[in-house]
Design a protein around this motif. Structure first.
Motif, PDB file in Angstrom:
ATOM      1  N   ASN A 171       0.808  -1.220   0.000  1.00 57.35           N
ATOM      2  CA  ASN A 171       0.000   0.000   0.000  1.00 57.35           C
ATOM      3  C   ASN A 171       0.841   1.270   0.000  1.00 57.35           C
ATOM      4  O   ASN A 171       0.471   2.268  -0.596  1.00 57.35           O
ATOM      5  CB  ASN A 171      -0.914   0.031   1.230  1.00 57.35           C
ATOM      6  N   ASP A 172       1.947   1.215   0.725  1.00 55.44           N
ATOM      7  CA  ASP A 172       2.786   2.405   0.860  1.00 55.44           C
ATOM      8  C   ASP A 172       4.184   1.970   1.259  1.00 55.44           C
ATOM      9  O   ASP A 172       4.386   0.854   1.730  1.00 55.44           O
ATOM     10  CB  ASP A 172       2.208   3.353   1.919  1.00 55.44           C
ATOM     11  N   ILE A 173       5.144   2.848   1.045  1.00 52.18           N
ATOM     12  CA  ILE A 173       6.520   2.548   1.444  1.00 52.18           C
ATOM     13  C   ILE A 173       7.178   3.786   2.052  1.00 52.18           C
ATOM     14  O   ILE A 173       6.866   4.911   1.688  1.00 52.18           O
ATOM     15  CB  ILE A 173       7.392   2.045   0.271  1.00 52.18           C
ATOM     16  N   TRP A 174       8.065   3.545   2.990  1.00 52.90           N
ATOM     17  CA  TRP A 174       9.007   4.543   3.470  1.00 52.90           C
ATOM     18  C   TRP A 174      10.368   4.186   2.895  1.00 52.90           C
ATOM     19  O   TRP A 174      10.769   3.012   2.903  1.00 52.90           O
ATOM     20  CB  TRP A 174       9.088   4.539   4.990  1.00 52.90           C
ATOM     21  N   VAL A 175      11.091   5.180   2.380  1.00 53.08           N
ATOM     22  CA  VAL A 175      12.408   4.948   1.779  1.00 53.08           C
ATOM     23  C   VAL A 175      13.466   5.688   2.601  1.00 53.08           C
ATOM     24  O   VAL A 175      13.308   6.875   2.918  1.00 53.08           O
ATOM     25  CB  VAL A 175      12.449   5.429   0.317  1.00 53.08           C
ATOM     26  N   PHE A 176      14.538   4.976   2.942  1.00 54.66           N
ATOM     27  CA  PHE A 176      15.650   5.534   3.708  1.00 54.66           C
ATOM     28  C   PHE A 176      16.931   5.290   2.905  1.00 54.66           C
ATOM     29  O   PHE A 176      17.097   4.233   2.310  1.00 54.66           O
ATOM     30  CB  PHE A 176      15.774   4.849   5.070  1.00 54.66           C
ATOM     31  N   GLN A 177      17.836   6.255   2.911  1.00 53.68           N
ATOM     32  CA  GLN A 177      19.090   6.096   2.170  1.00 53.68           C
ATOM     33  C   GLN A 177      20.266   6.594   3.003  1.00 53.68           C
ATOM     34  O   GLN A 177      20.218   7.678   3.592  1.00 53.68           O
ATOM     35  CB  GLN A 177      19.045   6.866   0.842  1.00 53.68           C
ATOM     36  N   TYR A 178      21.318   5.767   3.027  1.00 55.24           N
ATOM     37  CA  TYR A 178      22.518   6.076   3.802  1.00 55.24           C
ATOM     38  C   TYR A 178      23.746   5.954   2.905  1.00 55.24           C
ATOM     39  O   TYR A 178      23.757   5.161   1.949  1.00 55.24           O
ATOM     40  CB  TYR A 178      22.643   5.123   4.996  1.00 55.24           C
ATOM     41  N   ASP A 179      24.785   6.734   3.222  1.00 54.21           N
ATOM     42  CA  ASP A 179      26.007   6.649   2.419  1.00 54.21           C
ATOM     43  C   ASP A 179      26.864   5.472   2.880  1.00 54.21           C
ATOM     44  O   ASP A 179      26.469   4.702   3.758  1.00 54.21           O
ATOM     45  CB  ASP A 179      26.780   7.978   2.470  1.00 54.21           C
ATOM     46  N   GLU A 180      28.063   5.347   2.278  1.00 53.36           N
ATOM     47  CA  GLU A 180      28.914   4.185   2.577  1.00 53.36           C
ATOM     48  C   GLU A 180      29.397   4.175   4.022  1.00 53.36           C
ATOM     49  O   GLU A 180      29.835   3.136   4.528  1.00 53.36           O
ATOM     50  CB  GLU A 180      30.106   4.134   1.605  1.00 53.36           C
ATOM     51  N   ASN A 181      29.323   5.320   4.702  1.00 49.89           N
ATOM     52  CA  ASN A 181      29.724   5.385   6.112  1.00 49.89           C
ATOM     53  C   ASN A 181      28.548   5.230   7.066  1.00 49.89           C
ATOM     54  O   ASN A 181      28.713   5.327   8.281  1.00 49.89           O
ATOM     55  CB  ASN A 181      30.428   6.723   6.395  1.00 49.89           C
ATOM     56  N   GLY A 182      27.349   5.003   6.512  1.00 52.38           N
ATOM     57  CA  GLY A 182      26.184   4.796   7.360  1.00 52.38           C
ATOM     58  C   GLY A 182      25.495   6.075   7.797  1.00 52.38           C
ATOM     59  O   GLY A 182      24.662   6.041   8.706  1.00 52.38           O
ATOM     60  N   ASN A 183      25.806   7.204   7.160  1.00 51.09           N
ATOM     61  CA  ASN A 183      25.153   8.467   7.495  1.00 51.09           C
ATOM     62  C   ASN A 183      23.992   8.732   6.549  1.00 51.09           C
ATOM     63  O   ASN A 183      24.064   8.418   5.359  1.00 51.09           O
ATOM     64  CB  ASN A 183      26.154   9.624   7.420  1.00 51.09           C
ATOM     65  N   GLN A 184      22.931   9.327   7.074  1.00 49.98           N
ATOM     66  CA  GLN A 184      21.726   9.590   6.275  1.00 49.98           C
ATOM     67  C   GLN A 184      22.043  10.531   5.119  1.00 49.98           C
ATOM     68  O   GLN A 184      22.634  11.587   5.299  1.00 49.98           O
ATOM     69  CB  GLN A 184      20.661  10.215   7.179  1.00 49.98           C
ATOM     70  N   LEU A 185      21.668  10.121   3.904  1.00 47.81           N
ATOM     71  CA  LEU A 185      21.872  10.954   2.721  1.00 47.81           C
ATOM     72  C   LEU A 185      20.668  11.842   2.443  1.00 47.81           C
ATOM     73  O   LEU A 185      20.818  12.998   2.056  1.00 47.81           O
ATOM     74  CB  LEU A 185      22.142  10.069   1.496  1.00 47.81           C
ATOM     75  N   ILE A 186      19.487  11.269   2.586  1.00 44.80           N
ATOM     76  CA  ILE A 186      18.265  12.030   2.334  1.00 44.80           C
ATOM     77  C   ILE A 186      17.300  11.839   3.503  1.00 44.80           C
ATOM     78  O   ILE A 186      17.389  10.856   4.235  1.00 44.80           O
ATOM     79  CB  ILE A 186      17.571  11.590   1.018  1.00 44.80           C
ATOM     80  N   ALA A 187      16.399  12.775   3.657  1.00 48.44           N
ATOM     81  CA  ALA A 187      15.354  12.618   4.660  1.00 48.44           C
ATOM     82  C   ALA A 187      14.469  11.435   4.268  1.00 48.44           C
ATOM     83  O   ALA A 187      14.255  11.187   3.081  1.00 48.44           O
ATOM     84  CB  ALA A 187      14.520  13.891   4.742  1.00 48.44           C
ATOM     85  N   PRO A 188      13.966  10.669   5.237  1.00 40.02           N
ATOM     86  CA  PRO A 188      13.056   9.566   4.902  1.00 40.02           C
ATOM     87  C   PRO A 188      11.872  10.069   4.092  1.00 40.02           C
ATOM     88  O   PRO A 188      11.319  11.130   4.380  1.00 40.02           O
ATOM     89  CB  PRO A 188      12.607   9.048   6.276  1.00 40.02           C
ATOM     90  N   ARG A 189      11.495   9.308   3.049  1.00 41.10           N
ATOM     91  CA  ARG A 189      10.406   9.730   2.167  1.00 41.10           C
ATOM     92  C   ARG A 189       9.301   8.687   2.144  1.00 41.10           C
ATOM     93  O   ARG A 189       9.569   7.486   2.106  1.00 41.10           O
ATOM     94  CB  ARG A 189      10.927   9.970   0.751  1.00 41.10           C
ATOM     95  N   PHE A 190       8.071   9.173   2.143  1.00 37.64           N
ATOM     96  CA  PHE A 190       6.883   8.319   2.121  1.00 37.64           C
ATOM     97  C   PHE A 190       6.267   8.344   0.733  1.00 37.64           C
ATOM     98  O   PHE A 190       6.120   9.401   0.126  1.00 37.64           O
ATOM     99  CB  PHE A 190       5.868   8.827   3.153  1.00 37.64           C
ATOM    100  N   TYR A 191       5.913   7.168   0.212  1.00 37.39           N
ATOM    101  CA  TYR A 191       5.267   7.061  -1.095  1.00 37.39           C
ATOM    102  C   TYR A 191       4.019   6.207  -0.960  1.00 37.39           C
ATOM    103  O   TYR A 191       4.062   5.127  -0.368  1.00 37.39           O
ATOM    104  CB  TYR A 191       6.193   6.416  -2.132  1.00 37.39           C
ATOM    105  N   LYS A 192       2.939   6.681  -1.514  1.00 36.87           N
ATOM    106  CA  LYS A 192       1.692   5.912  -1.548  1.00 36.87           C
ATOM    107  C   LYS A 192       1.706   5.081  -2.823  1.00 36.87           C
ATOM    108  O   LYS A 192       1.976   5.586  -3.906  1.00 36.87           O
ATOM    109  CB  LYS A 192       0.501   6.875  -1.539  1.00 36.87           C
ATOM    110  N   VAL A 193       1.420   3.799  -2.701  1.00 40.43           N
ATOM    111  CA  VAL A 193       1.342   2.916  -3.864  1.00 40.43           C
ATOM    112  C   VAL A 193      -0.126   2.737  -4.193  1.00 40.43           C
ATOM    113  O   VAL A 193      -0.868   2.117  -3.432  1.00 40.43           O
ATOM    114  CB  VAL A 193       2.015   1.549  -3.568  1.00 40.43           C
ATOM    115  N   GLU A 194      -0.546   3.296  -5.302  1.00 36.79           N
ATOM    116  CA  GLU A 194      -1.973   3.359  -5.614  1.00 36.79           C
ATOM    117  C   GLU A 194      -2.531   2.029  -6.123  1.00 36.79           C
ATOM    118  O   GLU A 194      -3.664   1.694  -5.870  1.00 36.79           O
ATOM    119  CB  GLU A 194      -2.238   4.454  -6.658  1.00 36.79           C
TER     120      GLU A 194
END
Length: 201
Positions: free
Chosen positions: A90-113
């Motif tokens: 139904n929906d997903i949260w996406v998290f992304q981290y760099d090679e050192n384990g630090n957050q690259l982008i803010a967590p993003r929410f996507y609705k799957v229609e």
């Protein structure tokens, strides 16, 4: 006249130095009117196709009735409503981290229609050995906003709270799923989808 000229030169040099220092302190300076930029982003994002693969459920223990075929053992009935519910996203949260384990982008929410969708365009930052995590079916577009997921260590150590209310799946609920992939994200015109295999939690 020469004193005034010297003063103007010193002022201009100082302003240029301040501008250079402020730029080097930030990996990415966001455009104010860019809707793709969110608070917490450390890098510019690009659109990337993400392709989902829902893994078969694994059987823990043994079934109560041995003659019932298990979907974990490869029962591939396409019209099985329980199987469809088990694989719905139904929906997903996406998290992304760099090679050192630090957050690259803010967590993003996507609705799957659509329940049939297996590919979705999301926004990720370019980077080597980037760790992309997906948490599916929280059903809450504010779920990650009050949590500290600024490092990979904090994300993987988070324990999702289960209670008697959410152990069994209700009619309009979906199973929580998690998946991750380590991939180098590059901006290319023919960017191939990132395949992510989701496992039921």
């Amino acid at each position: 006249m020469s004193y005034l000229r010297k003063l103007i030169d010193i002022t201009a040099s100082t302003l240029l130095l301040i501008a250079a220092v402020s730029c080097s302190d930030n990996e990415y300076i966001a455009e104010v009117d860019d809707p793709s930029v969110q608070p917490g982003d450390r890098a510019a994002t690009i659109e990337v196709p993400l392709r989902f693969h829902v893994e078969k459920p694994s059987l823990i223990g043994k079934p109560l009735v041995n003659d019932i075929p298990s979907r974990a053992e490869g029962d591939e009935e396409t019209d099985d409503p329980e199987k469809a519910a088990e694989e719905a996203i139904n929906d997903i949260w996406v998290f992304q981290y760099d090679e050192n384990g630090n957050q690259l982008i803010a967590p993003r929410f996507y609705k799957v229609e659509s329940s049939e969708i297996r590919k979705l365009n999301i926004r990720l930052a370019e980077g080597n050995d980037s760790h992309v995590y997906v948490l599916a079916n929280t059903g809450d577009e504010t779920w990650a906003q009050d949590k500290d997921f600024t490092t990979l260590e904090k994300f993987v150590s988070y324990e999702y709270p289960f209670t008697e209310d959410n152990v069994e799946m209700g009619k309009d609920e979906r199973l929580l799923m998690e998946g991750h992939v380590e991939s180098t994200i590059r901006k290319e015109t023919d960017l191939h989808p990132i395949d992510i295999h989701l496992t039921r939690m």
